[in-house]
Design a protein around this motif. Structure first.
Motif, PDB file in Angstrom:
ATOM      1  N   ASN A  12       0.807  -1.211   0.000  1.00 43.78           N
ATOM      2  CA  ASN A  12       0.000   0.000   0.000  1.00 43.78           C
ATOM      3  C   ASN A  12       0.845   1.269   0.000  1.00 43.78           C
ATOM      4  O   ASN A  12       0.353   2.335  -0.321  1.00 43.78           O
ATOM      5  CB  ASN A  12      -0.916   0.030   1.228  1.00 43.78           C
ATOM      6  N   ILE A  13       2.107   1.167   0.385  1.00 42.71           N
ATOM      7  CA  ILE A  13       2.929   2.365   0.517  1.00 42.71           C
ATOM      8  C   ILE A  13       4.047   2.443  -0.521  1.00 42.71           C
ATOM      9  O   ILE A  13       4.492   3.518  -0.857  1.00 42.71           O
ATOM     10  CB  ILE A  13       3.493   2.479   1.945  1.00 42.71           C
ATOM     11  N   VAL A  14       4.495   1.327  -1.044  1.00 43.50           N
ATOM     12  CA  VAL A  14       5.604   1.344  -2.000  1.00 43.50           C
ATOM     13  C   VAL A  14       5.338   2.256  -3.199  1.00 43.50           C
ATOM     14  O   VAL A  14       6.236   2.971  -3.622  1.00 43.50           O
ATOM     15  CB  VAL A  14       5.982  -0.088  -2.437  1.00 43.50           C
ATOM     16  N   PRO A  15       4.110   2.319  -3.755  1.00 43.22           N
ATOM     17  CA  PRO A  15       3.902   3.257  -4.864  1.00 43.22           C
ATOM     18  C   PRO A  15       4.137   4.713  -4.469  1.00 43.22           C
ATOM     19  O   PRO A  15       4.279   5.566  -5.321  1.00 43.22           O
ATOM     20  CB  PRO A  15       2.443   3.038  -5.268  1.00 43.22           C
ATOM     21  N   CYS A  16       4.185   4.987  -3.190  1.00 41.55           N
ATOM     22  CA  CYS A  16       4.446   6.343  -2.718  1.00 41.55           C
ATOM     23  C   CYS A  16       5.934   6.637  -2.602  1.00 41.55           C
ATOM     24  O   CYS A  16       6.317   7.731  -2.220  1.00 41.55           O
ATOM     25  CB  CYS A  16       3.789   6.554  -1.363  1.00 41.55           C
ATOM     26  N   VAL A  17       6.776   5.664  -2.896  1.00 41.87           N
ATOM     27  CA  VAL A  17       8.223   5.840  -2.793  1.00 41.87           C
ATOM     28  C   VAL A  17       8.832   5.749  -4.183  1.00 41.87           C
ATOM     29  O   VAL A  17       8.614   4.780  -4.902  1.00 41.87           O
ATOM     30  CB  VAL A  17       8.859   4.777  -1.879  1.00 41.87           C
ATOM     31  N   GLU A  18       9.577   6.771  -4.558  1.00 41.77           N
ATOM     32  CA  GLU A  18      10.310   6.752  -5.817  1.00 41.77           C
ATOM     33  C   GLU A  18      11.755   6.395  -5.521  1.00 41.77           C
ATOM     34  O   GLU A  18      12.341   6.900  -4.566  1.00 41.77           O
ATOM     35  CB  GLU A  18      10.270   8.119  -6.496  1.00 41.77           C
ATOM     36  N   CYS A  19      12.322   5.530  -6.330  1.00 40.24           N
ATOM     37  CA  CYS A  19      13.716   5.145  -6.155  1.00 40.24           C
ATOM     38  C   CYS A  19      14.410   5.209  -7.505  1.00 40.24           C
ATOM     39  O   CYS A  19      13.887   4.738  -8.512  1.00 40.24           O
ATOM     40  CB  CYS A  19      13.814   3.734  -5.590  1.00 40.24           C
ATOM     41  N   LYS A  20      15.575   5.815  -7.511  1.00 39.43           N
ATOM     42  CA  LYS A  20      16.398   5.878  -8.714  1.00 39.43           C
ATOM     43  C   LYS A  20      17.812   5.511  -8.302  1.00 39.43           C
ATOM     44  O   LYS A  20      18.384   6.118  -7.400  1.00 39.43           O
ATOM     45  CB  LYS A  20      16.374   7.281  -9.311  1.00 39.43           C
ATOM     46  N   ALA A  21      18.358   4.491  -8.938  1.00 41.04           N
ATOM     47  CA  ALA A  21      19.733   4.080  -8.668  1.00 41.04           C
ATOM     48  C   ALA A  21      20.520   4.223  -9.958  1.00 41.04           C
ATOM     49  O   ALA A  21      20.034   3.869 -11.033  1.00 41.04           O
ATOM     50  CB  ALA A  21      19.774   2.638  -8.177  1.00 41.04           C
ATOM     51  N   GLN A  22      21.727   4.769  -9.838  1.00 36.57           N
ATOM     52  CA  GLN A  22      22.533   4.961 -11.042  1.00 36.57           C
ATOM     53  C   GLN A  22      24.014   4.855 -10.718  1.00 36.57           C
ATOM     54  O   GLN A  22      24.447   5.163  -9.618  1.00 36.57           O
ATOM     55  CB  GLN A  22      22.242   6.317 -11.670  1.00 36.57           C
ATOM     56  N   PHE A  23      24.757   4.379 -11.698  1.00 32.95           N
ATOM     57  CA  PHE A  23      26.212   4.411 -11.607  1.00 32.95           C
ATOM     58  C   PHE A  23      26.644   5.828 -11.964  1.00 32.95           C
ATOM     59  O   PHE A  23      26.042   6.462 -12.827  1.00 32.95           O
ATOM     60  CB  PHE A  23      26.837   3.405 -12.576  1.00 32.95           C
ATOM     61  N   THR A  24      27.676   6.327 -11.336  1.00 28.58           N
ATOM     62  CA  THR A  24      28.107   7.696 -11.626  1.00 28.58           C
ATOM     63  C   THR A  24      28.890   7.784 -12.922  1.00 28.58           C
ATOM     64  O   THR A  24      29.110   8.875 -13.444  1.00 28.58           O
ATOM     65  CB  THR A  24      28.950   8.277 -10.477  1.00 28.58           C
ATOM     66  N   SER A  25      29.304   6.634 -13.450  1.00 31.74           N
ATOM     67  CA  SER A  25      30.029   6.609 -14.706  1.00 31.74           C
ATOM     68  C   SER A  25      29.568   5.402 -15.522  1.00 31.74           C
ATOM     69  O   SER A  25      29.324   4.327 -14.963  1.00 31.74           O
ATOM     70  CB  SER A  25      31.540   6.501 -14.438  1.00 31.74           C
ATOM     71  N   ALA A  26      29.442   5.588 -16.838  1.00 32.68           N
ATOM     72  CA  ALA A  26      29.000   4.497 -17.710  1.00 32.68           C
ATOM     73  C   ALA A  26      30.083   3.427 -17.873  1.00 32.68           C
ATOM     74  O   ALA A  26      29.782   2.245 -18.019  1.00 32.68           O
ATOM     75  CB  ALA A  26      28.587   5.038 -19.075  1.00 32.68           C
ATOM     76  N   THR A  27      31.332   3.831 -17.861  1.00 31.70           N
ATOM     77  CA  THR A  27      32.454   2.893 -17.979  1.00 31.70           C
ATOM     78  C   THR A  27      33.544   3.286 -16.995  1.00 31.70           C
ATOM     79  O   THR A  27      33.654   4.436 -16.586  1.00 31.70           O
ATOM     80  CB  THR A  27      33.048   2.885 -19.401  1.00 31.70           C
ATOM     81  N   LEU A  28      34.350   2.303 -16.638  1.00 29.56           N
ATOM     82  CA  LEU A  28      35.453   2.532 -15.706  1.00 29.56           C
ATOM     83  C   LEU A  28      36.692   1.817 -16.199  1.00 29.56           C
ATOM     84  O   LEU A  28      36.608   0.786 -16.863  1.00 29.56           O
ATOM     85  CB  LEU A  28      35.113   1.986 -14.317  1.00 29.56           C
ATOM     86  N   ALA A  29      37.842   2.346 -15.834  1.00 28.07           N
ATOM     87  CA  ALA A  29      39.106   1.666 -16.112  1.00 28.07           C
ATOM     88  C   ALA A  29      39.372   0.675 -14.982  1.00 28.07           C
ATOM     89  O   ALA A  29      38.863   0.830 -13.868  1.00 28.07           O
ATOM     90  CB  ALA A  29      40.241   2.690 -16.190  1.00 28.07           C
ATOM     91  N   ALA A  30      40.158  -0.347 -15.259  1.00 30.57           N
ATOM     92  CA  ALA A  30      40.518  -1.325 -14.235  1.00 30.57           C
ATOM     93  C   ALA A  30      41.179  -0.602 -13.063  1.00 30.57           C
ATOM     94  O   ALA A  30      41.976   0.310 -13.253  1.00 30.57           O
ATOM     95  CB  ALA A  30      41.458  -2.371 -14.820  1.00 30.57           C
ATOM     96  N   GLY A  31      40.809  -0.963 -11.855  1.00 25.10           N
ATOM     97  CA  GLY A  31      41.381  -0.337 -10.673  1.00 25.10           C
ATOM     98  C   GLY A  31      40.627   0.886 -10.187  1.00 25.10           C
ATOM     99  O   GLY A  31      40.910   1.398  -9.109  1.00 25.10           O
ATOM    100  N   GLN A  32      39.662   1.386 -10.969  1.00 22.83           N
ATOM    101  CA  GLN A  32      38.848   2.529 -10.546  1.00 22.83           C
ATOM    102  C   GLN A  32      37.678   2.044  -9.709  1.00 22.83           C
ATOM    103  O   GLN A  32      37.116   0.977  -9.977  1.00 22.83           O
ATOM    104  CB  GLN A  32      38.262   3.248 -11.771  1.00 22.83           C
ATOM    105  N   GLU A  33      37.308   2.823  -8.694  1.00 21.89           N
ATOM    106  CA  GLU A  33      36.161   2.456  -7.873  1.00 21.89           C
ATOM    107  C   GLU A  33      34.858   2.632  -8.639  1.00 21.89           C
ATOM    108  O   GLU A  33      34.692   3.591  -9.395  1.00 21.89           O
ATOM    109  CB  GLU A  33      36.102   3.306  -6.600  1.00 21.89           C
ATOM    110  N   ILE A  34      33.939   1.694  -8.422  1.00 19.58           N
ATOM    111  CA  ILE A  34      32.585   1.796  -8.950  1.00 19.58           C
ATOM    112  C   ILE A  34      31.802   2.634  -7.949  1.00 19.58           C
ATOM    113  O   ILE A  34      31.865   2.396  -6.744  1.00 19.58           O
ATOM    114  CB  ILE A  34      31.941   0.405  -9.081  1.00 19.58           C
ATOM    115  N   GLU A  35      31.083   3.636  -8.430  1.00 18.73           N
ATOM    116  CA  GLU A  35      30.270   4.477  -7.556  1.00 18.73           C
ATOM    117  C   GLU A  35      28.806   4.359  -7.962  1.00 18.73           C
ATOM    118  O   GLU A  35      28.476   4.452  -9.144  1.00 18.73           O
ATOM    119  CB  GLU A  35      30.725   5.927  -7.623  1.00 18.73           C
ATOM    120  N   VAL A  36      27.956   4.134  -6.958  1.00 20.68           N
ATOM    121  CA  VAL A  36      26.520   4.020  -7.174  1.00 20.68           C
ATOM    122  C   VAL A  36      25.836   5.067  -6.309  1.00 20.68           C
ATOM    123  O   VAL A  36      26.160   5.220  -5.129  1.00 20.68           O
ATOM    124  CB  VAL A  36      26.003   2.611  -6.787  1.00 20.68           C
TER     125      VAL A  36
END
Length: 122
Positions: A12-36
């Motif tokens: 009953n409440i989940v439709p009232c919550v918006e969630c957006k998750a995204q990576f801060t970068s589309a691609t990364l080089a080896a050894g770079q941190e993944i950021e979400v």
């Protein structure tokens, strides 16, 4: 005085919550941190507090780094050993949660997908 606790049926409440998750970068080089970045916003007319937000990727190895447990709980005196955050969401005010971690060798050159789960206060 003991706090009042209510169990809320989340369907009953989940439709009232918006969630957006995204990576801060589309691609990364080896050894770079993944950021979400995860953005949550409630659309209902009253504030909502969640006990935990779980973000998971298609490689479950990272899931241990992608969890926020409300550090305030029902009372301000509650304690937690996990990563703490404020999961008290105010209507129409987006909240941002940031995560970062290093990729494992086998994920270099592959794609990661984001999934999420919100847990109500108990």
């Amino acid at each position: 005085m003991e706090p009042c606790v209510f169990n809320v049926e989340m369907q009953n409440i989940v439709p009232c919550v918006e969630c957006k998750a995204q990576f801060t970068s589309a691609t990364l080089a080896a050894g770079q941190e993944i950021e979400v970045e995860v953005y949550l916003r409630v659309k209902c007319p009253f504030p909502v507090r969640f006990s935990k937000v779980n973000i998971s990727l298609n490689n479950p190895m990272y899931n241990q780094y992608l969890e926020v447990i409300d550090g305030h709980g029902i009372s301000a005196a509650s304690e937690s050993k996990s990563k703490e955050g404020n999961l008290y969401l105010v209507p129409s005010t987006p909240s941002c949660y940031k995560f970062s971690f290093l990729p494992v060798q086998e994920d270099i050159g592959s794609q990661l997908e984001v999934h999420y789960q919100l847990n109500p206060m108990k």
